[in-house]
Design a protein around this motif. Sequence first.
Motif, PDB file in Angstrom:
ATOM      1  N   THR A  75      48.530  33.906  29.172  1.00 53.68           N
ATOM      2  CA  THR A  75      47.545  33.534  30.455  1.00 53.68           C
ATOM      3  C   THR A  75      47.726  34.778  31.414  1.00 53.68           C
ATOM      4  OG1 THR A  75      49.791  32.572  31.713  1.00 53.68           O
ATOM      5  CG2 THR A  75      48.367  30.935  30.594  1.00 53.68           C
ATOM      6  N   VAL A  76      46.522  34.904  32.032  1.00 52.12           N
ATOM      7  CA  VAL A  76      46.465  35.831  33.242  1.00 52.12           C
ATOM      8  C   VAL A  76      46.838  35.066  34.427  1.00 52.12           C
ATOM      9  CG1 VAL A  76      45.142  37.248  31.973  1.00 52.12           C
ATOM     10  CG2 VAL A  76      43.774  35.430  33.333  1.00 52.12           C
ATOM     11  N   PRO A  77      47.352  35.668  35.500  1.00 49.17           N
ATOM     12  CA  PRO A  77      47.484  37.063  35.499  1.00 49.17           C
ATOM     13  C   PRO A  77      48.809  37.625  35.113  1.00 49.17           C
ATOM     14  CG  PRO A  77      48.080  35.964  37.651  1.00 49.17           C
ATOM     15  CD  PRO A  77      47.703  35.016  36.594  1.00 49.17           C
ATOM     16  N   VAL A  78      48.594  38.829  34.680  1.00 48.41           N
ATOM     17  CA  VAL A  78      50.000  39.862  34.112  1.00 48.41           C
ATOM     18  C   VAL A  78      50.018  40.981  34.775  1.00 48.41           C
ATOM     19  CG1 VAL A  78      51.287  40.791  32.312  1.00 48.41           C
ATOM     20  CG2 VAL A  78      50.090  38.878  31.891  1.00 48.41           C
ATOM     21  N   LEU A  79      51.167  41.184  35.419  1.00 44.75           N
ATOM     22  CA  LEU A  79      51.455  42.642  36.135  1.00 44.75           C
ATOM     23  C   LEU A  79      52.128  43.564  35.433  1.00 44.75           C
ATOM     24  CD1 LEU A  79      50.600  44.284  39.184  1.00 44.75           C
ATOM     25  CD2 LEU A  79      52.988  43.534  39.918  1.00 44.75           C
ATOM     26  N   GLU A  80      51.692  44.518  34.688  1.00 48.20           N
ATOM     27  CA  GLU A  80      52.440  45.597  34.016  1.00 48.20           C
ATOM     28  C   GLU A  80      53.005  46.704  34.974  1.00 48.20           C
ATOM     29  OE1 GLU A  80      52.427  47.574  29.703  1.00 48.20           O
ATOM     30  OE2 GLU A  80      50.534  47.555  30.724  1.00 48.20           O
ATOM     31  N   LEU A  81      54.250  46.782  34.917  1.00 49.10           N
ATOM     32  CA  LEU A  81      54.896  47.876  36.149  1.00 49.10           C
ATOM     33  C   LEU A  81      54.630  49.297  35.127  1.00 49.10           C
ATOM     34  CD1 LEU A  81      57.996  45.877  37.498  1.00 49.10           C
ATOM     35  CD2 LEU A  81      55.452  45.973  38.374  1.00 49.10           C
ATOM     36  N   ASP A  82      54.941  50.468  35.969  1.00 44.98           N
ATOM     37  CA  ASP A  82      54.840  51.611  35.358  1.00 44.98           C
ATOM     38  C   ASP A  82      55.957  51.922  34.337  1.00 44.98           C
ATOM     39  OD1 ASP A  82      52.505  52.080  36.753  1.00 44.98           O
ATOM     40  OD2 ASP A  82      53.750  53.294  38.358  1.00 44.98           O
ATOM     41  N   ASP A  83      57.257  51.294  34.580  1.00 44.78           N
ATOM     42  CA  ASP A  83      57.966  51.366  33.396  1.00 44.78           C
ATOM     43  C   ASP A  83      57.987  50.199  32.141  1.00 44.78           C
ATOM     44  OD1 ASP A  83      58.431  48.795  34.239  1.00 44.78           O
ATOM     45  OD2 ASP A  83      60.754  49.242  34.828  1.00 44.78           O
ATOM     46  N   GLY A  84      56.714  49.693  32.190  1.00 38.34           N
ATOM     47  CA  GLY A  84      56.324  48.558  31.168  1.00 38.34           C
ATOM     48  C   GLY A  84      56.883  47.322  31.251  1.00 38.34           C
ATOM     49  N   THR A  85      57.565  47.010  32.200  1.00 44.51           N
ATOM     50  CA  THR A  85      57.998  45.588  32.639  1.00 44.51           C
ATOM     51  C   THR A  85      56.615  44.709  32.919  1.00 44.51           C
ATOM     52  OG1 THR A  85      60.028  46.356  33.551  1.00 44.51           O
ATOM     53  CG2 THR A  85      59.330  44.082  33.941  1.00 44.51           C
ATOM     54  N   MET A 145      50.473  51.252  37.702  1.00 47.74           N
ATOM     55  CA  MET A 145      50.844  49.374  37.687  1.00 47.74           C
ATOM     56  C   MET A 145      49.376  49.174  37.126  1.00 47.74           C
ATOM     57  SD  MET A 145      51.543  47.396  41.061  1.00 47.74           S
ATOM     58  CE  MET A 145      53.012  48.328  41.437  1.00 47.74           C
ATOM     59  N   LYS A 146      49.173  48.058  36.212  1.00 45.11           N
ATOM     60  CA  LYS A 146      48.286  47.441  35.647  1.00 45.11           C
ATOM     61  C   LYS A 146      48.163  45.807  36.176  1.00 45.11           C
ATOM     62  CE  LYS A 146      47.794  50.835  32.136  1.00 45.11           C
ATOM     63  NZ  LYS A 146      48.163  50.998  30.714  1.00 45.11           N
ATOM     64  N   LEU A 147      47.188  45.465  36.391  1.00 48.73           N
ATOM     65  CA  LEU A 147      46.982  44.165  36.753  1.00 48.73           C
ATOM     66  C   LEU A 147      46.063  43.492  35.518  1.00 48.73           C
ATOM     67  CD1 LEU A 147      47.448  41.396  38.324  1.00 48.73           C
ATOM     68  CD2 LEU A 147      45.557  41.979  39.900  1.00 48.73           C
ATOM     69  N   TYR A 148      46.337  42.644  34.476  1.00 44.68           N
ATOM     70  CA  TYR A 148      45.585  42.005  33.604  1.00 44.68           C
ATOM     71  C   TYR A 148      45.036  40.737  34.201  1.00 44.68           C
ATOM     72  CZ  TYR A 148      47.473  45.499  30.555  1.00 44.68           C
ATOM     73  OH  TYR A 148      48.012  46.514  29.844  1.00 44.68           O
ATOM     74  N   GLU A 149      43.737  40.466  34.280  1.00 49.46           N
ATOM     75  CA  GLU A 149      43.249  39.544  34.984  1.00 49.46           C
ATOM     76  C   GLU A 149      41.739  38.971  34.083  1.00 49.46           C
ATOM     77  OE1 GLU A 149      41.797  40.304  38.848  1.00 49.46           O
ATOM     78  OE2 GLU A 149      40.749  41.764  38.314  1.00 49.46           O
ATOM     79  N   PHE A 150      41.300  37.930  34.811  1.00 54.01           N
ATOM     80  CA  PHE A 150      39.917  37.507  34.484  1.00 54.01           C
ATOM     81  C   PHE A 150      39.191  37.122  35.981  1.00 54.01           C
ATOM     82  CE2 PHE A 150      36.516  34.457  33.368  1.00 54.01           C
ATOM     83  CZ  PHE A 150      35.920  35.305  32.499  1.00 54.01           C
ATOM     84  N   GLU A 151      38.454  38.069  36.285  1.00 56.76           N
ATOM     85  CA  GLU A 151      37.955  37.925  37.571  1.00 56.76           C
ATOM     86  C   GLU A 151      37.761  36.490  38.288  1.00 56.76           C
ATOM     87  OE1 GLU A 151      36.772  41.511  39.516  1.00 56.76           O
ATOM     88  OE2 GLU A 151      35.067  40.569  40.162  1.00 56.76           O
ATOM     89  N   ARG A 152      37.029  35.882  37.501  1.00 54.33           N
ATOM     90  CA  ARG A 152      36.667  34.478  38.143  1.00 54.33           C
ATOM     91  C   ARG A 152      37.564  33.325  37.952  1.00 54.33           C
ATOM     92  NH1 ARG A 152      32.067  35.966  34.804  1.00 54.33           N
ATOM     93  NH2 ARG A 152      32.476  34.050  33.444  1.00 54.33           N
ATOM     94  N   ALA A 153      38.570  33.754  37.469  1.00 53.92           N
ATOM     95  CA  ALA A 153      39.789  32.649  37.332  1.00 53.92           C
ATOM     96  C   ALA A 153      40.558  32.618  38.547  1.00 53.92           C
ATOM     97  CB  ALA A 153      40.771  33.017  36.023  1.00 53.92           C
ATOM     98  N   PRO A 154      41.128  31.233  38.898  1.00 54.27           N
ATOM     99  CA  PRO A 154      41.871  31.100  40.242  1.00 54.27           C
ATOM    100  C   PRO A 154      42.886  31.846  40.274  1.00 54.27           C
ATOM    101  CG  PRO A 154      41.918  28.973  38.765  1.00 54.27           C
ATOM    102  CD  PRO A 154      40.845  30.122  37.833  1.00 54.27           C
ATOM    103  N   ASN A 155      43.978  31.879  39.250  1.00 58.58           N
ATOM    104  CA  ASN A 155      45.439  32.279  39.507  1.00 58.58           C
ATOM    105  C   ASN A 155      45.187  33.920  39.586  1.00 58.58           C
ATOM    106  OD1 ASN A 155      47.334  30.105  39.367  1.00 58.58           O
ATOM    107  ND2 ASN A 155      46.335  29.600  37.414  1.00 58.58           N
ATOM    108  N   PRO A 156      44.425  34.709  38.752  1.00 56.68           N
ATOM    109  CA  PRO A 156      44.415  36.039  39.204  1.00 56.68           C
ATOM    110  C   PRO A 156      43.785  36.120  40.813  1.00 56.68           C
ATOM    111  CG  PRO A 156      43.489  35.661  37.185  1.00 56.68           C
ATOM    112  CD  PRO A 156      43.848  34.362  37.619  1.00 56.68           C
ATOM    113  N   ARG A 157      42.645  35.242  41.188  1.00 53.04           N
ATOM    114  CA  ARG A 157      42.474  35.644  42.390  1.00 53.04           C
ATOM    115  C   ARG A 157      43.512  35.353  43.788  1.00 53.04           C
ATOM    116  NH1 ARG A 157      38.709  31.726  46.360  1.00 53.04           N
ATOM    117  NH2 ARG A 157      38.634  32.924  48.035  1.00 53.04           N
ATOM    118  N   ARG A 158      44.178  34.468  43.167  1.00 48.75           N
ATOM    119  CA  ARG A 158      45.594  34.119  44.293  1.00 48.75           C
ATOM    120  C   ARG A 158      46.260  35.320  44.337  1.00 48.75           C
ATOM    121  NH1 ARG A 158      49.002  29.731  41.385  1.00 48.75           N
ATOM    122  NH2 ARG A 158      50.245  29.749  43.249  1.00 48.75           N
TER     123      ARG A 158
END
Length: 206
Positions: free
Chosen positions: A54-64, A1-14
């Motif tokens: 936009t970020v965040p994006v969560l990529e699941l192990d099956d690529g979803t 599982m991968k989380l694409y984010e930008f650490e300082r941005a508010p939505n990824p922090r949520r």
Amino acid sequence: MKLYEFERAPNPRRVRFFIAEKGIDLASIERIQIDIGGGENRAAEFRQMNPMGTVPVLELDDGTALSETMAICRYFEGNHPEPALLGQSVIEQATIEMWNRRMEFNLLLPVAMAFRHTTGHFSDRENVFPDYGSDCGQSAQRMFDFLNDHLADNDYIAGRQFSVADITAVVSIDFARVIKMRLDPDKHARLIDWHERISARPAASV
Ligand SMILES: N[C@@H](CCC(=O)N[C@@H](CS)C(=O)NCC(=O)O)C(=O)O
């Protein structure tokens, strides 16, 4: 599982806040920083995962690829029901959703627009309207006042229990500091007290 984010941005922090409240070890998720200031989120490769760019994006192990903060939160709530952050009974779920939407549309969005339109941070990709930005800042200030009154009868944003609505609200208020919008001790004593309680939660610091 991968989380694409930008650490300082508010939505990824949520999302990080939500995951940590669930007791999930963030280290178990690969976190990939996307340079949104540099426009990495607008590149074709990223847009294949999230056409909204936009970020965040969560990529699941099956690529979803799941994007939209609340969709990602719902995914974690479904797989880790305890503690419930989106409510348990139907009425709790509806009430929390009502308050979370209020926090998104009437607080986070005005703060984000005030940031974008007073700083011109994203002027490479959008027109900047400083008057609109300052109007949005005033709307957010009015929401601070409203929430201060609301907390006279409520321990948390959605009532008696901590929920995702508190996460959205605290992240918005913290992000507002970037544009020097701060809670006023003379006007916002209850909101400041709530903010201190929420900020003291370990998940607030991840
Ligand atoms: N509705 C989306 C909004 C996501 C969003 O606006 N993310 C910001 C960072 S907080 C972003 O990626 N901005 C980059 C840009 O607009 O180019 C969500 O809830 O996830």
